[in-house]
Scaffold this motif. Structure first.
Motif, short mmCIF file in Angstrom:
data_model
loop_
_atom_site.label_atom_id
_atom_site.label_comp_id
_atom_site.label_asym_id
_atom_site.label_seq_id
_atom_site.Cartn_x
_atom_site.Cartn_y
_atom_site.Cartn_z
N LEU A 48 0.81 -1.22 0.00
CA LEU A 48 0.00 0.00 0.00
C LEU A 48 0.85 1.27 0.00
N THR A 49 2.18 1.15 0.03
CA THR A 49 3.05 2.33 -0.02
C THR A 49 3.17 2.80 -1.47
N PRO A 50 3.59 4.05 -1.69
CA PRO A 50 3.81 4.51 -3.07
C PRO A 50 4.75 3.56 -3.80
N ILE A 51 4.40 3.24 -5.04
CA ILE A 51 5.14 2.24 -5.80
C ILE A 51 6.61 2.61 -5.94
N GLU A 52 6.92 3.91 -6.00
CA GLU A 52 8.30 4.33 -6.19
C GLU A 52 9.22 3.75 -5.12
N ARG A 53 8.73 3.61 -3.92
CA ARG A 53 9.57 3.08 -2.83
C ARG A 53 9.89 1.60 -3.05
N ASN A 54 8.98 0.89 -3.69
CA ASN A 54 9.17 -0.54 -3.94
C ASN A 54 9.73 -0.82 -5.33
N GLU A 55 9.85 0.22 -6.15
CA GLU A 55 10.07 0.02 -7.59
C GLU A 55 11.22 -0.90 -7.97
N PRO A 56 12.46 -0.69 -7.45
CA PRO A 56 13.55 -1.58 -7.89
C PRO A 56 13.27 -3.05 -7.57
N TRP A 57 12.77 -3.30 -6.37
CA TRP A 57 12.45 -4.67 -5.98
C TRP A 57 11.30 -5.22 -6.80
N LEU A 58 10.27 -4.36 -6.98
CA LEU A 58 9.08 -4.80 -7.70
C LEU A 58 9.41 -5.14 -9.14
N THR A 59 10.24 -4.31 -9.76
CA THR A 59 10.66 -4.58 -11.14
C THR A 59 11.38 -5.92 -11.22
N GLN A 60 12.28 -6.16 -10.28
CA GLN A 60 13.04 -7.42 -10.24
C GLN A 60 12.10 -8.60 -10.00
N SER A 61 11.14 -8.42 -9.11
CA SER A 61 10.23 -9.51 -8.78
C SER A 61 9.28 -9.83 -9.93
N LEU A 62 8.76 -8.80 -10.58
CA LEU A 62 7.90 -9.02 -11.75
C LEU A 62 8.68 -9.71 -12.86
N ALA A 63 9.97 -9.35 -13.01
CA ALA A 63 10.81 -10.01 -14.01
C ALA A 63 11.00 -11.49 -13.68
N LYS A 64 11.09 -11.81 -12.39
CA LYS A 64 11.26 -13.20 -11.99
C LYS A 64 10.01 -14.02 -12.32
N VAL A 65 8.83 -13.41 -12.13
CA VAL A 65 7.60 -14.09 -12.51
C VAL A 65 7.55 -14.28 -14.03
N SER A 66 7.94 -13.23 -14.75
CA SER A 66 7.97 -13.31 -16.21
C SER A 66 8.90 -14.42 -16.70
N GLU A 67 10.05 -14.54 -16.06
CA GLU A 67 11.00 -15.61 -16.42
C GLU A 67 10.39 -16.99 -16.16
N THR A 68 9.62 -17.09 -15.10
CA THR A 68 8.99 -18.37 -14.76
C THR A 68 7.91 -18.71 -15.77
N VAL A 69 7.12 -17.71 -16.17
CA VAL A 69 6.12 -17.92 -17.23
C VAL A 69 6.82 -18.34 -18.52
N ASP A 70 7.91 -17.65 -18.85
CA ASP A 70 8.66 -17.98 -20.07
C ASP A 70 9.19 -19.41 -20.01
N ALA A 94 1.28 -11.71 -7.87
CA ALA A 94 0.56 -12.44 -8.92
C ALA A 94 -0.49 -11.56 -9.57
N SER A 95 -1.26 -10.84 -8.75
CA SER A 95 -2.31 -9.96 -9.28
C SER A 95 -1.71 -8.85 -10.15
N GLU A 96 -0.64 -8.25 -9.65
CA GLU A 96 0.01 -7.15 -10.38
C GLU A 96 0.61 -7.65 -11.69
N PHE A 97 1.22 -8.84 -11.66
CA PHE A 97 1.82 -9.38 -12.87
C PHE A 97 0.75 -9.63 -13.94
#
Length: 197
Positions: A48-70, A94-97
């Motif tokens: 629930l915090t502004p996305i900018e604070r989570n952005e580097p981690w979130l980008t990395q985490s979304l990429a990890k999900v994408s790699e798993t889908v791939d 999962a929802s965000e991805f």
């Protein structure tokens, strides 16, 4: 394998923990894939915090999900036979991805989670989920995930074309209940019916 179930653990959890759902789900013919977050957290702050604070981690985490889908796609599994499931922080991821990478998936299962962003976020994502079945369930009240956000997420995903089942469990602790497992099994049976190993 003709189907895949991607499992995303919660904060402080692990791939090994969330893979315990394999027995609960009861689809041994599916390929189960569970990436693990660095230091067991997908992002350091509340969803629930502004996305900018989570952005580097979130980008990395979304990429990890994408790699798993791939990885599942490289196994010859069609996207519409891939189900993405998560608990708590993993449910948020999962929802965000799925929202950010809209397509027809086998399904989305979000155990106590929702889209990521501070209260008042105007959630807008391009693309269409084309009938992707989705289950969102949570306790109310929950110490980490406000029910309002779960409802908002269900509304956004519905507008994007998902076939959403939303369930509120009064007084449920921050865990996955037997009732939620039953809902998940029903979604999987519908999503993966007619697919042979």
């Amino acid at each position: 394998m003709k189907s895949a179930i991607i499992l995303l653990h919660g904060r402080g959890g692990s791939a090994e923990d969330i893979l315990g759902l394999r027995e609960e789900f009861g689809f041994p013919e599916a390929s189960y894939l569970a990436p693990e977050a660095p230091e067991h957290t997908w992002y350091p702050y509340s969803f629930l915090t502004p996305i900018e604070r989570n952005e580097p981690w979130l980008t990395q985490s979304l990429a990890k999900v994408s790699e798993t889908v791939d990885a599942a796609l490289r196994q010859g599994i069609a996207r519409e036979n891939i189900v993405i499931a998560g608990f708590s922080q993993g449910a948020c991821l999962a929802s965000e991805f799925v929202a950010r990478n809209a397509a027809r998936y086998g399904g989305l299962i979000a155990f106590t989670g929702g889209l990521i962003g501070p209260p008042g976020t105007d959630f807008r994502y391009p693309g269409n989920l084309a009938g992707t079945p989705a289950f969102l369930g949570a306790g109310d009240p929950d110490p980490h995930v406000p029910w309002k956000r779960v409802q908002e997420s269900a509304d956004v995903l519905t507008k994007m074309g998902a076939d959403v089942t939303l369930k509120r469990y009064a007084g449920m602790p921050h865990t996955i209940s037997r009732e939620e497992i039953s809902e998940a099994r029903a979604l999987l049976a519908k999503a993966l019916s007619g697919i042979s190993a």
